[in-house]
Design a protein around this motif. Structure first.
Motif, PDB file in Angstrom:
ATOM      1  N   GLY A 177       5.873  13.423  -8.080  1.00 43.97           N
ATOM      2  CA  GLY A 177       6.149  13.281  -9.713  1.00 43.97           C
ATOM      3  C   GLY A 177       6.833  11.888 -10.203  1.00 43.97           C
ATOM      4  N   THR A 178       6.583  11.128  -8.868  1.00 43.65           N
ATOM      5  CA  THR A 178       8.062  10.301  -9.499  1.00 43.65           C
ATOM      6  C   THR A 178       6.759   8.677  -9.990  1.00 43.65           C
ATOM      7  OG1 THR A 178       9.437  10.566  -7.958  1.00 43.65           O
ATOM      8  CG2 THR A 178       9.759   7.718  -8.808  1.00 43.65           C
ATOM      9  N   SER A 179       7.143   8.348 -11.037  1.00 48.28           N
ATOM     10  CA  SER A 179       6.136   6.884 -11.359  1.00 48.28           C
ATOM     11  C   SER A 179       6.456   6.093 -11.180  1.00 48.28           C
ATOM     12  CB  SER A 179       6.198   7.040 -12.511  1.00 48.28           C
ATOM     13  OG  SER A 179       7.482   6.480 -13.565  1.00 48.28           O
ATOM     14  N   HIS A 180       5.669   5.050 -11.478  1.00 47.25           N
ATOM     15  CA  HIS A 180       5.679   4.038 -10.803  1.00 47.25           C
ATOM     16  C   HIS A 180       4.768   2.735 -11.669  1.00 47.25           C
ATOM     17  CE1 HIS A 180       1.593   3.202  -8.297  1.00 47.25           C
ATOM     18  NE2 HIS A 180       2.341   4.577  -8.214  1.00 47.25           N
ATOM     19  N   LEU A 181       4.768   1.296 -11.671  1.00 42.45           N
ATOM     20  CA  LEU A 181       3.572   0.407 -12.610  1.00 42.45           C
ATOM     21  C   LEU A 181       2.475   0.501 -11.699  1.00 42.45           C
ATOM     22  CD1 LEU A 181       5.946  -1.605 -14.413  1.00 42.45           C
ATOM     23  CD2 LEU A 181       4.682   0.354 -15.067  1.00 42.45           C
ATOM     24  N   ALA A 182       1.331   0.205 -12.076  1.00 45.35           N
ATOM     25  CA  ALA A 182       0.099  -0.369 -11.672  1.00 45.35           C
ATOM     26  C   ALA A 182       0.223  -1.647 -11.198  1.00 45.35           C
ATOM     27  CB  ALA A 182      -1.308   0.301 -12.394  1.00 45.35           C
ATOM     28  N   LEU A 183      -0.680  -2.005  -9.870  1.00 45.51           N
ATOM     29  CA  LEU A 183      -0.892  -3.920  -9.154  1.00 45.51           C
ATOM     30  C   LEU A 183      -1.741  -3.488  -9.593  1.00 45.51           C
ATOM     31  CD1 LEU A 183       0.426  -5.673  -8.282  1.00 45.51           C
ATOM     32  CD2 LEU A 183       0.277  -4.855  -6.193  1.00 45.51           C
ATOM     33  N   GLU A 184      -2.568  -4.256 -10.084  1.00 45.53           N
ATOM     34  CA  GLU A 184      -4.059  -4.967 -10.084  1.00 45.53           C
ATOM     35  C   GLU A 184      -4.001  -5.585 -10.086  1.00 45.53           C
ATOM     36  OE1 GLU A 184      -5.744  -2.701 -11.607  1.00 45.53           O
ATOM     37  OE2 GLU A 184      -4.923  -0.807 -13.409  1.00 45.53           O
ATOM     38  N   ASP A 185      -5.786  -5.682  -9.624  1.00 41.69           N
ATOM     39  CA  ASP A 185      -6.433  -7.121  -8.947  1.00 41.69           C
ATOM     40  C   ASP A 185      -6.182  -8.942  -9.755  1.00 41.69           C
ATOM     41  OD1 ASP A 185      -7.984  -8.659  -6.596  1.00 41.69           O
ATOM     42  OD2 ASP A 185      -9.459  -8.384  -7.991  1.00 41.69           O
ATOM     43  N   GLY A 186      -5.814  -9.563  -8.767  1.00 40.80           N
ATOM     44  CA  GLY A 186      -5.493 -10.162 -10.190  1.00 40.80           C
ATOM     45  C   GLY A 186      -4.769 -10.617 -10.533  1.00 40.80           C
ATOM     46  N   ASP A 240      -3.985   3.843  -4.360  1.00 38.42           N
ATOM     47  CA  ASP A 240      -3.432   4.346  -3.359  1.00 38.42           C
ATOM     48  C   ASP A 240      -2.505   5.521  -3.969  1.00 38.42           C
ATOM     49  OD1 ASP A 240      -4.227   3.242  -1.390  1.00 38.42           O
ATOM     50  OD2 ASP A 240      -2.618   2.265  -1.087  1.00 38.42           O
ATOM     51  N   ASP A 241      -2.504   5.798  -5.511  1.00 37.57           N
ATOM     52  CA  ASP A 241      -1.853   6.919  -5.984  1.00 37.57           C
ATOM     53  C   ASP A 241      -1.516   8.527  -5.381  1.00 37.57           C
ATOM     54  OD1 ASP A 241      -0.694   5.216  -7.690  1.00 37.57           O
ATOM     55  OD2 ASP A 241      -2.413   6.403  -9.254  1.00 37.57           O
ATOM     56  N   MET A 242      -2.481   8.660  -4.677  1.00 36.81           N
ATOM     57  CA  MET A 242      -2.545   9.700  -3.964  1.00 36.81           C
ATOM     58  C   MET A 242      -1.577  10.338  -2.211  1.00 36.81           C
ATOM     59  SD  MET A 242      -4.897   8.233  -2.540  1.00 36.81           S
ATOM     60  CE  MET A 242      -5.776   7.527  -1.138  1.00 36.81           C
ATOM     61  N   LEU A 243      -1.980   8.504  -1.892  1.00 38.31           N
ATOM     62  CA  LEU A 243      -0.589   8.136  -0.746  1.00 38.31           C
ATOM     63  C   LEU A 243       0.765   8.618  -0.977  1.00 38.31           C
ATOM     64  CD1 LEU A 243      -2.769   6.157   0.970  1.00 38.31           C
ATOM     65  CD2 LEU A 243      -2.113   7.769   1.896  1.00 38.31           C
ATOM     66  N   TRP A 244       0.880   7.314  -2.696  1.00 37.43           N
ATOM     67  CA  TRP A 244       2.279   7.821  -2.443  1.00 37.43           C
ATOM     68  C   TRP A 244       2.877   9.452  -3.287  1.00 37.43           C
ATOM     69  CZ3 TRP A 244       6.326   4.251  -4.732  1.00 37.43           C
ATOM     70  CH2 TRP A 244       6.708   4.936  -5.568  1.00 37.43           C
ATOM     71  N   GLU A 245       1.867  10.255  -4.012  1.00 44.03           N
ATOM     72  CA  GLU A 245       2.100  11.829  -4.302  1.00 44.03           C
ATOM     73  C   GLU A 245       2.927  12.024  -2.877  1.00 44.03           C
ATOM     74  OE1 GLU A 245       2.461  13.278  -6.969  1.00 44.03           O
ATOM     75  OE2 GLU A 245       2.595  11.124  -8.124  1.00 44.03           O
ATOM     76  N   GLN A 246       1.855  11.652  -2.073  1.00 43.32           N
ATOM     77  CA  GLN A 246       2.363  12.446  -1.287  1.00 43.32           C
ATOM     78  C   GLN A 246       3.474  12.378  -0.097  1.00 43.32           C
ATOM     79  OE1 GLN A 246      -0.228  11.673   2.425  1.00 43.32           O
ATOM     80  NE2 GLN A 246      -1.967  12.080   1.261  1.00 43.32           N
ATOM     81  N   THR A 247       4.725  11.239  -0.940  1.00 41.10           N
ATOM     82  CA  THR A 247       5.910  11.282  -0.432  1.00 41.10           C
ATOM     83  C   THR A 247       6.368  11.117  -1.938  1.00 41.10           C
ATOM     84  OG1 THR A 247       5.018   8.722   1.132  1.00 41.10           O
ATOM     85  CG2 THR A 247       7.946   9.056   0.334  1.00 41.10           C
ATOM     86  N   HIS A 248       6.341  10.545  -2.881  1.00 39.83           N
ATOM     87  CA  HIS A 248       7.414  10.914  -3.871  1.00 39.83           C
ATOM     88  C   HIS A 248       6.440  11.459  -5.534  1.00 39.83           C
ATOM     89  CE1 HIS A 248       9.669   8.065  -1.800  1.00 39.83           C
ATOM     90  NE2 HIS A 248       9.002   7.159  -2.127  1.00 39.83           N
ATOM     91  N   HIS A 303       0.533  -1.555   0.024  1.00 38.95           N
ATOM     92  CA  HIS A 303       0.297   0.246  -0.151  1.00 38.95           C
ATOM     93  C   HIS A 303       0.790   1.286  -0.021  1.00 38.95           C
ATOM     94  CE1 HIS A 303       0.740  -0.761   3.941  1.00 38.95           C
ATOM     95  NE2 HIS A 303       0.336   0.713   4.090  1.00 38.95           N
ATOM     96  N   GLY A 304      -0.049   2.330   0.035  1.00 39.82           N
ATOM     97  CA  GLY A 304       0.998   3.942  -0.154  1.00 39.82           C
ATOM     98  C   GLY A 304       1.195   4.314   0.792  1.00 39.82           C
ATOM     99  N   HIS A 305       1.143   4.172   2.287  1.00 43.10           N
ATOM    100  CA  HIS A 305       1.956   4.498   3.505  1.00 43.10           C
ATOM    101  C   HIS A 305       3.542   4.910   3.590  1.00 43.10           C
ATOM    102  CE1 HIS A 305      -2.005   3.837   5.661  1.00 43.10           C
ATOM    103  NE2 HIS A 305      -2.398   4.472   5.169  1.00 43.10           N
ATOM    104  N   ASP A 306       3.833   6.411   3.588  1.00 47.52           N
ATOM    105  CA  ASP A 306       4.776   6.390   2.896  1.00 47.52           C
ATOM    106  C   ASP A 306       5.801   5.089   4.066  1.00 47.52           C
ATOM    107  OD1 ASP A 306       4.417   7.473   6.153  1.00 47.52           O
ATOM    108  OD2 ASP A 306       5.300   9.094   6.000  1.00 47.52           O
ATOM    109  N   ASP A 307       5.923   4.536   5.643  1.00 48.74           N
ATOM    110  CA  ASP A 307       6.347   3.658   5.614  1.00 48.74           C
ATOM    111  C   ASP A 307       6.487   2.897   4.601  1.00 48.74           C
ATOM    112  OD1 ASP A 307       3.732   3.183   6.269  1.00 48.74           O
ATOM    113  OD2 ASP A 307       4.574   1.475   7.815  1.00 48.74           O
ATOM    114  N   HIS A 308       6.295   1.838   3.905  1.00 53.03           N
ATOM    115  CA  HIS A 308       5.818   0.804   3.035  1.00 53.03           C
ATOM    116  C   HIS A 308       6.624   1.187   1.373  1.00 53.03           C
ATOM    117  CE1 HIS A 308       3.767  -1.702   5.418  1.00 53.03           C
ATOM    118  NE2 HIS A 308       3.191   0.016   6.393  1.00 53.03           N
TER     119      HIS A 308
END
Length: 209
Positions: A101-110, A91-99, A65-70
């Motif tokens: 402008g930095t991109s990542h790939l989408a993890l999808e259910d399944g 969780d992109d909004m949580l990622w943006e709080q920490t990183h 998940h996107g909490h900053d400690d993870h």
């Protein structure tokens, strides 16, 4: 899958959200064999994680998940290990709080990620955060739950973007449907099994944990 192993690295730092900051120890899980590995979560400090990888090929860095400690050192690890970072887009909004402008790939259910002769299956389990995702290894009987399920109850739901009813639904529908002997490797603290936790569901609901 004969050489599959799951190693734990514990890193220490802080978790910050909603104006508060707490000291935390995080479990980082390395799923793989002697040649390749998937890193689960990117907590606090890159060096001990890189050391534990030990030169193996890193298939992916998967954030539960996107909490900053993870996600603390996810971009740093990606660069050091030449590996993609995956996070559920909810969780992109949580990622943006920490990183920002930095991109990542989408993890999808399944989604399935192949490593060491087996598959890791992504199970979207919102509640602790909207994009929280558990990682299930059906053949090995292993489950990395991030902060969705702990020994003794569900993850916290008292902060922004979390919801108690949603995490209970996720645990009931997705996790307690797994075999009772499934080993649970949590984002913090000691592990457990599905069979150890499932009988306590009604207690958790009554507590409004």
């Amino acid at each position: 899958m004969s050489g599959l192993r799951i190693d734990r690295v514990v890193t220490s730092g802080t978790f910050s959200l909603d104006g508060g900051t707490w000291d935390v120890d995080n479990n980082v899980w390395l799923i793989g064999d002697d040649s390749e590995v998937v890193v689960v979560d990117a907590a606090h400090t890159a060096a001990p994680i890189v050391d534990a990888v030990g030169g193996r090929r890193v298939v992916a860095i998967v954030c539960t998940h996107g909490h900053d400690d993870h996600v603390t050192v996810a971009p740093e690890l990606a660069a050091a290990l030449d590996a993609p970072v995956y996070l559920h887009p909810a969780d992109d909004m949580l990622w943006e709080q920490t990183h920002a402008g930095t991109s990542h790939l989408a993890l999808e259910d399944g989604q399935r990620i192949a490593v060491a002769g087996t598959d890791i299956l992504a199970l979207h389990t919102p509640g602790h955060s909207p994009g929280s995702t558990c990682l299930y290894l059906p053949e090995a009987g292993e489950l990395c739950t991030g902060d969705t399920l702990f020994a003794g109850g569900p993850g916290a739901t008292g902060r922004s973007f979390s919801d108690f009813g949603t995490i209970i639904d996720s645990i009931t529908a997705r996790l307690f449907a797994l075999p009772a002997e499934t080993r649970v490797r949590t984002g913090h603290g000691d592990g457990t099994t599905i069979g150890s936790e499932a009988p306590h569901l009604e207690e958790w609901i009554a507590r409004g944990h």
